[in-house]
Design a protein around this motif. Sequence first.
Motif, PDB file in Angstrom:
ATOM      1  N   ASN A   1       0.823  -0.948  -0.218  1.00 59.46           N
ATOM      2  CA  ASN A   1       0.223   0.357  -0.342  1.00 59.46           C
ATOM      3  C   ASN A   1       0.625   0.807  -0.074  1.00 59.46           C
ATOM      4  N   LEU A   2       0.866   2.204  -0.606  1.00 61.09           N
ATOM      5  CA  LEU A   2       0.893   2.892  -0.932  1.00 61.09           C
ATOM      6  C   LEU A   2       2.359   3.402  -1.012  1.00 61.09           C
ATOM      7  N   LEU A   3       3.905   3.077  -1.019  1.00 64.69           N
ATOM      8  CA  LEU A   3       4.465   2.885  -1.199  1.00 64.69           C
ATOM      9  C   LEU A   3       5.031   4.754  -1.738  1.00 64.69           C
ATOM     10  N   HIS A   4       5.996   5.313  -0.936  1.00 63.73           N
ATOM     11  CA  HIS A   4       6.144   6.716  -1.372  1.00 63.73           C
ATOM     12  C   HIS A   4       7.562   7.311  -0.610  1.00 63.73           C
ATOM     13  N   VAL A   5       8.258   7.951  -1.460  1.00 62.87           N
ATOM     14  CA  VAL A   5       9.754   8.058  -0.829  1.00 62.87           C
ATOM     15  C   VAL A   5      10.104   9.633  -1.075  1.00 62.87           C
ATOM     16  N   HIS A   6      10.326  10.194   0.035  1.00 64.10           N
ATOM     17  CA  HIS A   6      10.955  11.650  -0.379  1.00 64.10           C
ATOM     18  C   HIS A   6      11.317  12.652  -1.822  1.00 64.10           C
ATOM     19  N   PRO A   7      11.085  13.163  -2.400  1.00 63.40           N
ATOM     20  CA  PRO A   7      11.848  13.368  -2.839  1.00 63.40           C
ATOM     21  C   PRO A   7      12.812  13.569  -3.602  1.00 63.40           C
ATOM     22  N   ASP A   8      13.555  14.229  -2.649  1.00 66.31           N
ATOM     23  CA  ASP A   8      14.730  14.517  -2.263  1.00 66.31           C
ATOM     24  C   ASP A   8      16.333  13.577  -1.770  1.00 66.31           C
ATOM     25  N   HIS A   9      14.904  12.188  -1.309  1.00 65.47           N
ATOM     26  CA  HIS A   9      15.856  10.922  -1.323  1.00 65.47           C
ATOM     27  C   HIS A   9      15.740  10.203  -2.163  1.00 65.47           C
TER      28      HIS A   9
ATOM     29  N   LEU B   1       9.994  -1.368  -0.213  1.00 66.72           N
ATOM     30  CA  LEU B   1       8.951  -2.534  -1.245  1.00 66.72           C
ATOM     31  C   LEU B   1       9.828  -4.074  -1.006  1.00 66.72           C
ATOM     32  N   THR B   2      11.089  -4.586  -0.867  1.00 67.05           N
ATOM     33  CA  THR B   2      11.748  -5.891  -0.144  1.00 67.05           C
ATOM     34  C   THR B   2      11.512  -5.952   1.045  1.00 67.05           C
ATOM     35  N   ALA B   3      11.379  -5.272   1.893  1.00 66.49           N
ATOM     36  CA  ALA B   3      10.620  -5.246   3.598  1.00 66.49           C
ATOM     37  C   ALA B   3       8.998  -5.799   3.391  1.00 66.49           C
ATOM     38  N   ALA B   4       8.076  -4.744   2.187  1.00 65.38           N
ATOM     39  CA  ALA B   4       6.994  -5.222   2.628  1.00 65.38           C
ATOM     40  C   ALA B   4       6.629  -6.706   2.085  1.00 65.38           C
ATOM     41  N   THR B   5       8.006  -7.019   0.736  1.00 57.26           N
ATOM     42  CA  THR B   5       7.360  -8.176  -0.060  1.00 57.26           C
ATOM     43  C   THR B   5       8.179  -9.424   0.711  1.00 57.26           C
ATOM     44  N   ASP B   6       8.892  -9.143   1.707  1.00 56.85           N
ATOM     45  CA  ASP B   6       9.431  -9.944   2.722  1.00 56.85           C
ATOM     46  C   ASP B   6       8.027 -10.535   3.259  1.00 56.85           C
ATOM     47  N   HIS B   7       7.438  -9.656   3.443  1.00 58.95           N
ATOM     48  CA  HIS B   7       6.529  -9.937   4.906  1.00 58.95           C
ATOM     49  C   HIS B   7       5.937 -10.131   4.342  1.00 58.95           C
ATOM     50  N   LEU B   8       5.011 -10.573   3.220  1.00 60.32           N
ATOM     51  CA  LEU B   8       4.151 -10.902   2.963  1.00 60.32           C
ATOM     52  C   LEU B   8       4.329 -12.498   1.946  1.00 60.32           C
ATOM     53  N   ARG B   9       5.224 -13.112   1.681  1.00 67.51           N
ATOM     54  CA  ARG B   9       6.024 -14.268   1.155  1.00 67.51           C
ATOM     55  C   ARG B   9       5.359 -15.364   2.403  1.00 67.51           C
ATOM     56  N   PRO B  10       5.965 -15.183   3.723  1.00 68.71           N
ATOM     57  CA  PRO B  10       5.515 -16.000   5.188  1.00 68.71           C
ATOM     58  C   PRO B  10       4.021 -15.754   4.935  1.00 68.71           C
ATOM     59  N   LEU B  11       3.202 -14.879   4.769  1.00 71.37           N
ATOM     60  CA  LEU B  11       1.531 -15.315   4.898  1.00 71.37           C
ATOM     61  C   LEU B  11       1.560 -15.934   3.383  1.00 71.37           C
TER      62      LEU B  11
END
Length: 298
Positions: free
Chosen positions: A77-85, A95-105
Amino acid sequence: MRIRVAQPDDAPGVVALRAIVYPYLVRGIESTRKMLAEPPPHGGWAAFVAEVDGRVVGWTSAEPNASTSVPDFGNVNLLHVHPDHRRRGVGTALLTAATDHLRPLGVRRVRAMAQSDSLPFADRHGFSPSREVRYSALDLNPPPALPEPPPAVLLRPIAELDPRLLYEADVASAIDEPGDVPVDAVTFESWQYDVWDELGLDKTASTAALVDGEVAAFSLVKRDGDRMWSNYTCSVPAYRGRGLARLAKTAALNRAAATGVRTAYTSNDEANAPMLAINARLGYRPVASQWTCLADLT
């Protein structure tokens, strides 16, 4: 830069970041704080922030999709990053943190949202654009003119209704909502969390059109200060074609304007011609677009 699980005290930073990246989205600090402190009841929801020098510069959340009967389907949901970063690996790490969280589920198919200029990023990570979503804004100074309801139609604030009646109308109307997967498995418990108990829901401005005591249409107002989000506007299939969704939304916009709301925002799938036509008649103007993007988790 570090990626960590989001905490309730991150709410001010998350809202400030969202205001920069998505100024047309509406969710206040206390609503965000509650979401982080009390996650959705269906389980599996998690949120992550990217932090640089103690400042939130990125955000996303992820969850199995509990609103559809499609198995093994989830959302980033709503992955976003500050324009300066940007272009420093922050988005990839989130994104890696999110998908790593979803796979075991057990999630095997995932949906995310991307602005048009982020589609190359999505493509590099295996996501393909699926559906375009239009975001629109309406200046409520003045609000659109409210027509006189037909004799058999009563307009009532949802604060006066049994929430189960609203839930049943929501479920009935959402069954043919355009999207990547059907919205056909919403429980009352999850609806109550997402809709009725949402701190930003203005139950006085949100309006239902009643016919013979039944909820025929309704329009929900989610508010933060002088901005609002039309959280959902619909009519039950048996009552379509009578202008009741537009009537309910017009009444909700007028009630919101009367209590200080100055700008209204909404979003629609580009295939949802009836609601796009309603919004055009009310005076909404497009302000942005995003794409739903789909990927397989392997």
